[in-house]
Design a protein around this motif. Structure first.
Motif, short mmCIF file in Angstrom:
data_model
loop_
_atom_site.label_atom_id
_atom_site.label_comp_id
_atom_site.label_asym_id
_atom_site.label_seq_id
_atom_site.Cartn_x
_atom_site.Cartn_y
_atom_site.Cartn_z
N LEU A 31 15.89 0.23 -2.81
CA LEU A 31 16.19 1.20 -1.75
C LEU A 31 15.63 2.59 -2.02
O LEU A 31 15.18 3.26 -1.08
CB LEU A 31 17.70 1.27 -1.51
CG LEU A 31 18.39 -0.03 -1.10
CD1 LEU A 31 19.86 0.23 -0.78
CD2 LEU A 31 17.69 -0.68 0.09
N ARG A 32 15.67 3.03 -3.25
CA ARG A 32 15.23 4.41 -3.55
C ARG A 32 13.75 4.63 -3.23
O ARG A 32 13.31 5.77 -3.04
CB ARG A 32 15.51 4.76 -5.02
CG ARG A 32 14.63 4.03 -6.01
CD ARG A 32 15.14 4.23 -7.45
NE ARG A 32 15.06 5.60 -7.89
CZ ARG A 32 14.12 6.07 -8.71
NH1 ARG A 32 13.15 5.27 -9.14
NH2 ARG A 32 14.12 7.32 -9.09
N TYR A 33 12.97 3.55 -3.13
CA TYR A 33 11.53 3.67 -2.88
C TYR A 33 11.19 3.60 -1.39
O TYR A 33 10.05 3.81 -1.01
CB TYR A 33 10.79 2.56 -3.62
CG TYR A 33 11.15 2.50 -5.08
CD1 TYR A 33 10.66 3.43 -5.99
CD2 TYR A 33 12.04 1.53 -5.55
CE1 TYR A 33 11.02 3.38 -7.33
CE2 TYR A 33 12.40 1.47 -6.89
CZ TYR A 33 11.90 2.40 -7.77
OH TYR A 33 12.27 2.36 -9.09
N SER A 34 12.19 3.28 -0.55
CA SER A 34 11.96 3.13 0.89
C SER A 34 10.68 2.36 1.17
O SER A 34 9.78 2.85 1.88
CB SER A 34 11.91 4.51 1.57
OG SER A 34 13.14 5.18 1.43
N PRO A 35 10.56 1.16 0.63
CA PRO A 35 9.30 0.41 0.75
C PRO A 35 9.05 -0.11 2.16
O PRO A 35 9.99 -0.34 2.93
CB PRO A 35 9.49 -0.75 -0.22
CG PRO A 35 10.97 -0.98 -0.22
CD PRO A 35 11.59 0.39 -0.09
N SER A 36 7.78 -0.31 2.47
CA SER A 36 7.43 -0.95 3.74
C SER A 36 7.51 -2.46 3.61
O SER A 36 7.80 -3.17 4.57
CB SER A 36 6.01 -0.54 4.16
OG SER A 36 5.07 -0.91 3.16
N HIS A 89 -0.39 -11.53 3.07
CA HIS A 89 0.75 -10.83 3.68
C HIS A 89 0.71 -9.32 3.48
O HIS A 89 1.63 -8.61 3.87
CB HIS A 89 2.05 -11.38 3.11
CG HIS A 89 2.26 -12.85 3.36
ND1 HIS A 89 2.60 -13.35 4.60
CD2 HIS A 89 2.11 -13.93 2.54
CE1 HIS A 89 2.70 -14.67 4.53
NE2 HIS A 89 2.41 -15.05 3.29
N LEU A 90 -0.38 -8.84 2.86
CA LEU A 90 -0.48 -7.40 2.58
C LEU A 90 -1.33 -6.69 3.63
O LEU A 90 -2.01 -7.32 4.41
CB LEU A 90 -1.08 -7.20 1.19
CG LEU A 90 -0.23 -7.74 0.04
CD1 LEU A 90 -0.99 -7.71 -1.26
CD2 LEU A 90 1.07 -6.94 -0.08
#
Length: 221
Positions: A97-102, A220-221
């Motif tokens: 969560l701390r990285y707010s990833p896509s 998937h990237l």
């Protein structure tokens, strides 16, 4: 001693003991040292939010050439130890969560099966992971990497196959959640694990094994 002062001191003493107990519990959590190392590796302002997180158990942690195998992407590797799904849930803030990833690529479940956890319980914990991540950012894409056919754990083949089947169904049911099947390509013509993909412990992978993972993940990237 005045009654109010006495009660105040008792009150303070109680909360001091409660703090000590909680702090001791937190420090005693499994993998705490590894989590601390991850936080040291990725301090605040050292990464751009909206990147790609790979997380889960040691198969992710030991992917030393991850950024080389999947180049030109902002990758954060927060895999830790022999973790199970409930432990990833416990450390979800530090690992995801701390990285707010896509995008988040997750590999857990294999250790859960090895420790005797029921597939139904693992699926419930997968759902909990999904809910926490999506509630943090509804646009995050989740990718669950299937269990791999580890030769050292082949006696649990049926449980791993059931977990993969149920995880695929869950991904089809929920939005923003994709199943990546690495199981089939890691089997030989007799339907057994290709031992040439694993290191000496017959559990963790060598470069050939990770090459299969990279090939399956890259689209998937």
């Amino acid at each position: 001693m005045k009654p109010l002062l006495k009660y105040r001191n008792l009150f303070l003493a109680f909360f001091f003991l409660l703090f000590i107990a909680f702090n001791g519990y937190a420090q005693g959590q499994p993998f705490q040292n590894e989590i601390n190392s991850i936080l040291d590796k990725y301090p605040e302002n050292s990464y751009q939010k909206g990147g790609i997180v790979f997380t889960g158990s040691s198969s992710i942690r030991l992917w030393e050439n991850l950024e080389e195998d999947i180049p030109n992407n902002k990758i954060i590797n927060t895999g830790f130890g022999g973790s199970q799904t409930h432990e990833l849930l416990f450390y979800i803030e530090e690992t995801i969560l701390r990285y707010s990833p896509s995008k988040v690529f997750i590999y857990v479940g294999e250790n859960d099966i090895q420790e005797g956890k029921a597939v139904k319980q693992i699926l419930q914990e997968y759902k909990a992971l999904y809910k926490k991540i999506i509630s943090h950012n509804p646009n995050t894409e989740l990718f669950f990497i299937s269990a791999k056919p580890s030769p050292s754990r082949w006696e649990k083949q049926k449980q791993f196959e059931q977990l993969n089947e149920k995880t695929l169904a869950l991904c089809q049911q929920l939005g923003n959640m994709t199943f990546i099947n690495i199981w089939d390509e890691m089997l030989d013509e007799n339907g057994r694990p290709k031992e040439g993909l694993f290191v000496q412990d017959k559990l963790h992978m060598n470069k050939k094994g990770y090459a299969i993972w990279a090939n399956k993940i890259t689209p998937h990237l």
